[in-house]
Design a protein around this motif. Structure first.
Motif, short mmCIF file in Angstrom:
data_model
loop_
_atom_site.label_atom_id
_atom_site.label_comp_id
_atom_site.label_asym_id
_atom_site.label_seq_id
_atom_site.Cartn_x
_atom_site.Cartn_y
_atom_site.Cartn_z
N GLY A 149 -51.93 79.04 41.62
CA GLY A 149 -51.23 78.54 40.44
C GLY A 149 -49.73 78.74 40.49
O GLY A 149 -49.03 78.46 39.52
N THR A 150 -49.20 79.23 41.61
CA THR A 150 -47.76 79.38 41.78
C THR A 150 -47.29 78.42 42.86
O THR A 150 -48.11 77.83 43.57
CB THR A 150 -47.39 80.83 42.21
OG1 THR A 150 -47.77 81.01 43.58
CG2 THR A 150 -48.06 81.86 41.33
N PRO A 151 -45.98 78.22 43.01
CA PRO A 151 -45.50 77.34 44.06
C PRO A 151 -45.57 77.96 45.47
O PRO A 151 -45.20 77.32 46.44
CB PRO A 151 -44.05 77.06 43.65
CG PRO A 151 -43.66 78.18 42.77
CD PRO A 151 -44.92 78.65 42.11
N ILE A 152 -46.06 79.18 45.57
CA ILE A 152 -46.15 79.84 46.88
C ILE A 152 -47.34 79.28 47.65
O ILE A 152 -48.44 79.19 47.13
CB ILE A 152 -46.29 81.36 46.71
CG1 ILE A 152 -45.05 81.93 46.03
CG2 ILE A 152 -46.53 82.03 48.06
CD1 ILE A 152 -45.18 83.39 45.63
N ARG A 153 -47.09 78.94 48.92
CA ARG A 153 -48.16 78.45 49.80
C ARG A 153 -48.33 79.44 50.93
O ARG A 153 -47.36 80.00 51.42
CB ARG A 153 -47.83 77.07 50.35
CG ARG A 153 -47.82 76.02 49.28
CD ARG A 153 -47.55 74.69 49.89
NE ARG A 153 -47.78 73.69 48.88
CZ ARG A 153 -48.41 72.56 49.11
NH1 ARG A 153 -48.84 72.28 50.32
NH2 ARG A 153 -48.59 71.70 48.14
N VAL A 154 -49.55 79.62 51.35
CA VAL A 154 -49.87 80.55 52.44
C VAL A 154 -50.45 79.77 53.60
O VAL A 154 -51.38 78.98 53.42
CB VAL A 154 -50.87 81.63 51.97
CG1 VAL A 154 -51.25 82.54 53.13
CG2 VAL A 154 -50.29 82.42 50.81
#
Length: 78
Positions: free
Chosen positions: A5-10
């Protein structure tokens, strides 16, 4: 889960053999130089897949295969 749900991608990277001073003289099939390896990793991160083999060729094909080939066979190949 922490970044859902955040703009962080892993992206999980599975690097193939990359030649460096630390592994000089070792037998490494399909090894690439540092610049090529780093560029492949950066490109994969920019694409933002959940998982990437780098460089894509030939590790995208070999990586999954290596998980099912019996270890005694792999030892003979490497």
């Amino acid at each position: 889960a922490d970044v859902a749900g955040t703009p962080i991608r892993v992206t999980t990277l599975a690097p193939g053999f990359i030649r460096t001073d630390l592994n000089e003289g070792l037998r490494m099939p399909f090894a690439v130089d540092v610049l090529t390896g780093a560029r492949a990793m950066a490109d994969a991160i920019e694409r933002a897949p959940a998982f990437a083999y780098v460089p894509g060729w030939p590790w995208g094909l070999l990586g999954p295969l290596l998980t099912v080939v019996p270890m005694p066979i792999l030892r003979r190949l490497w």
